[in-house]
Write a protein that holds these residues in place. Sequence first.
Motif, mmCIF file in Angstrom:
data_model
loop_
_atom_site.group_PDB
_atom_site.id
_atom_site.type_symbol
_atom_site.label_atom_id
_atom_site.label_comp_id
_atom_site.label_asym_id
_atom_site.label_seq_id
_atom_site.Cartn_x
_atom_site.Cartn_y
_atom_site.Cartn_z
ATOM 1 N N ALA A 271 11.376 -2.551 13.078
ATOM 2 C CA ALA A 271 12.281 -3.687 13.134
ATOM 3 C C ALA A 271 11.947 -4.694 12.051
ATOM 4 N N PRO A 272 12.928 -5.482 11.598
ATOM 5 C CA PRO A 272 12.668 -6.508 10.586
ATOM 6 C C PRO A 272 11.774 -7.601 11.128
ATOM 7 N N ALA A 273 11.317 -8.489 10.214
ATOM 8 C CA ALA A 273 10.304 -9.482 10.570
ATOM 9 C C ALA A 273 10.781 -10.460 11.637
ATOM 10 N N ASP A 274 12.114 -10.674 11.787
ATOM 11 C CA ASP A 274 12.579 -11.646 12.769
ATOM 12 C C ASP A 274 12.927 -10.983 14.105
ATOM 13 N N SER A 275 12.487 -9.753 14.267
ATOM 14 C CA SER A 275 12.735 -9.042 15.521
ATOM 15 C C SER A 275 11.982 -9.690 16.675
ATOM 16 N N SER A 276 12.530 -9.507 17.886
ATOM 17 C CA SER A 276 11.817 -9.988 19.082
ATOM 18 C C SER A 276 11.101 -8.840 19.766
ATOM 19 N N GLY A 277 10.760 -7.780 19.000
ATOM 20 C CA GLY A 277 10.078 -6.617 19.545
ATOM 21 C C GLY A 277 8.727 -6.972 20.133
ATOM 22 N N ARG A 278 8.199 -6.065 20.942
ATOM 23 C CA ARG A 278 6.936 -6.337 21.611
ATOM 24 C C ARG A 278 5.778 -6.497 20.635
ATOM 25 N N SER A 279 5.827 -5.793 19.524
ATOM 26 C CA SER A 279 4.742 -5.918 18.551
ATOM 27 C C SER A 279 4.563 -7.364 18.111
ATOM 28 N N ILE A 280 5.679 -8.068 17.940
ATOM 29 C CA ILE A 280 5.626 -9.477 17.528
ATOM 30 C C ILE A 280 5.039 -10.337 18.645
ATOM 31 N N ASP A 281 5.502 -10.123 19.870
ATOM 32 C CA ASP A 281 4.983 -10.899 20.998
ATOM 33 C C ASP A 281 3.483 -10.665 21.175
ATOM 34 N N TRP A 282 3.067 -9.406 21.035
ATOM 35 C CA TRP A 282 1.641 -9.110 21.175
ATOM 36 C C TRP A 282 0.810 -9.839 20.133
ATOM 37 N N ALA A 283 1.262 -9.798 18.885
ATOM 38 C CA ALA A 283 0.510 -10.450 17.809
ATOM 39 C C ALA A 283 0.471 -11.959 18.014
ATOM 40 N N ARG A 284 1.610 -12.534 18.357
ATOM 41 C CA ARG A 284 1.642 -13.988 18.579
ATOM 42 C C ARG A 284 0.740 -14.380 19.747
ATOM 43 N N ALA A 285 0.805 -13.611 20.814
ATOM 44 C CA ALA A 285 -0.014 -13.927 21.996
ATOM 45 C C ALA A 285 -1.500 -13.839 21.663
ATOM 46 N N TYR A 286 -1.888 -12.801 20.937
ATOM 47 C CA TYR A 286 -3.305 -12.604 20.632
ATOM 48 C C TYR A 286 -3.840 -13.742 19.769
ATOM 49 N N TYR A 287 -3.144 -14.064 18.686
ATOM 50 C CA TYR A 287 -3.685 -15.056 17.748
ATOM 51 C C TYR A 287 -3.493 -16.487 18.234
ATOM 52 N N ALA A 288 -2.524 -16.728 19.097
ATOM 53 C CA ALA A 288 -2.408 -18.044 19.723
ATOM 54 C C ALA A 288 -3.586 -18.297 20.646
ATOM 55 N N ALA A 289 -3.983 -17.254 21.394
ATOM 56 C CA ALA A 289 -5.127 -17.393 22.293
ATOM 57 C C ALA A 289 -6.434 -17.523 21.533
ATOM 58 N N ALA A 290 -6.480 -16.963 20.321
ATOM 59 C CA ALA A 290 -7.724 -16.967 19.539
ATOM 60 C C ALA A 290 -7.962 -18.274 18.807
ATOM 61 N N ASP A 291 -6.892 -19.024 18.516
ATOM 62 C CA ASP A 291 -7.044 -20.216 17.668
ATOM 63 C C ASP A 291 -6.070 -21.300 18.121
ATOM 64 N N PRO A 292 -6.569 -22.440 18.601
ATOM 65 C CA PRO A 292 -5.686 -23.521 19.059
ATOM 66 C C PRO A 292 -4.755 -24.040 17.968
ATOM 67 N N GLU A 293 -5.220 -24.036 16.704
ATOM 68 C CA GLU A 293 -4.351 -24.497 15.611
ATOM 69 C C GLU A 293 -3.155 -23.568 15.453
ATOM 70 N N ILE A 294 -3.395 -22.275 15.509
ATOM 71 C CA ILE A 294 -2.295 -21.309 15.407
ATOM 72 C C ILE A 294 -1.358 -21.455 16.600
ATOM 73 N N ASP A 295 -1.916 -21.645 17.777
ATOM 74 C CA ASP A 295 -1.110 -21.845 18.984
ATOM 75 C C ASP A 295 -0.180 -23.044 18.801
ATOM 76 N N ALA A 296 -0.709 -24.128 18.221
ATOM 77 C CA ALA A 296 0.104 -25.329 18.020
ATOM 78 C C ALA A 296 1.224 -25.088 17.020
ATOM 79 N N VAL A 297 0.917 -24.366 15.945
ATOM 80 C CA VAL A 297 1.943 -24.074 14.938
ATOM 81 C C VAL A 297 3.045 -23.199 15.539
ATOM 82 N N LEU A 298 2.665 -22.186 16.301
ATOM 83 C CA LEU A 298 3.664 -21.329 16.935
ATOM 84 C C LEU A 298 4.577 -22.146 17.852
ATOM 85 N N ALA A 299 3.997 -23.074 18.595
ATOM 86 C CA ALA A 299 4.802 -23.915 19.487
ATOM 87 C C ALA A 299 5.765 -24.788 18.689
ATOM 88 N N GLU A 300 5.276 -25.387 17.603
ATOM 89 C CA GLU A 300 6.116 -26.251 16.772
ATOM 90 C C GLU A 300 7.233 -25.466 16.090
#
Length: 427
Positions: A271-300
């Motif tokens: 899927a293209p980069a703007d897909s809502s596929g599970r691979s994207i959710d997994w990556a976002r979830a993992y790195y948001a949990a690993a770094d509060p700064e990344i979590d904040a950027v994802l939220a913004e």
Amino acid sequence: MDRYDLLYRLYEEYETDTLRDLQNFVDLFPPVDSRVALEYWQDASDELDGRKREIAQSFAAGETMAEIAARATREQTFSALDLHSKYGRSVNALVLDVDETLRSAGRTDNEIPRETLHLLTELHETGIPIVICTGQTLENVKGFMIQGLGTELVHSGSFSIVYEAGTGVFTPGHGSDTKRLLYETLDEEIQEVFSLVRSRVLTAAPAELRRSLHLQGNEFNVTLKPNFDVGSDAAEEVIDEGLVYLIDLLGQAVVETVEGVENVGIEARDAPADSSGRSIDWARAYYAAADPEIDAVLAEQDATPDCDVERIPTEIRSRFDRIDVAYYHADAAEIGSLDLDKPTGVQSALDVLDIDDPFCLVMGDSKSDLRIMEWAEASDAGLAAAPEHASESVLEHVRSTDELIYDPGDAGSILRIISVLNQLSEW
């Protein structure tokens, strides 16, 4: 009379401020053709020699004390004395970050100050190797180091560059060990992830994002940089957007390279980069949990993941465990290998330099520098220093160890402390 009393008497009885001013003038006087200016320099040099001679004749270790007084303030000298009392040994290697450590965009026009370069040269001339440890490319770092320190020092055999945050080590003058490509030691599946991300990172990007950033010329790490002034609002906007895009792209690449991908529930792995596929959710979830700064950027960026870390399949999560996503506010978004970090690169550089029992000064401002500091503390292999604008986690570490925190652009103050520490060790 012990050293404390001798040094206290030194700073009480002699005009050490004038002595340091003369030493700085003599050391940093720019090359000129004016006979009058040269005579002025000679007068200052003669006065400096006279004042040092007076101190040398007044103390049993007078020559050492004169050199200390000419190069360090009272506070710096007693900081060095405390370090000597604590560790009882001299620093035998300098491990130095560059950006916002040796140089500071806010205070020094992003150039390494002449004073800092001179002090580095002096310490190197006493036999202390220099290891520059940076996230930048080799060619970029090598270029401005030659410009600042000179070709002779850089090619002296006791100078090394750990580049791209530990993926490679360059130590001129060491034959087949001159360049160690540490990323070639990584498992094939990790190299494949980076290859996929690199091949797609610009071509697959949305048009506006592609026009607003560029790919840094790394050998291995994948680093997005803004086409705007670092620190500006425009740079902040594009790097925040680029971070989300890079995480999404990484998630897709990891899923594609995991053996048995058809069994992990991905409906659209291409899927293209703007897909809502599970691979994207997994990556976002993992790195948001690993770094509060990344979590904040994802939220913004309205990119908060729809799943929890616990829902990431084990084989996917184990791959994420080996890949780092780094965010530098309004500066860069980057992926790198956690198997190759700055401590790994530094230890490789020290090995090439044949330093078996290192006791390093580690200077840095970021989380990647913190890893070296933590390695040095755990291994009894050195001490740490940081600018006051460093990451809070770095400052917490430095405050809890030796409190070597300095003003932006004033790395020279720490180098002066180390110079005195080493002189005290030889006293």
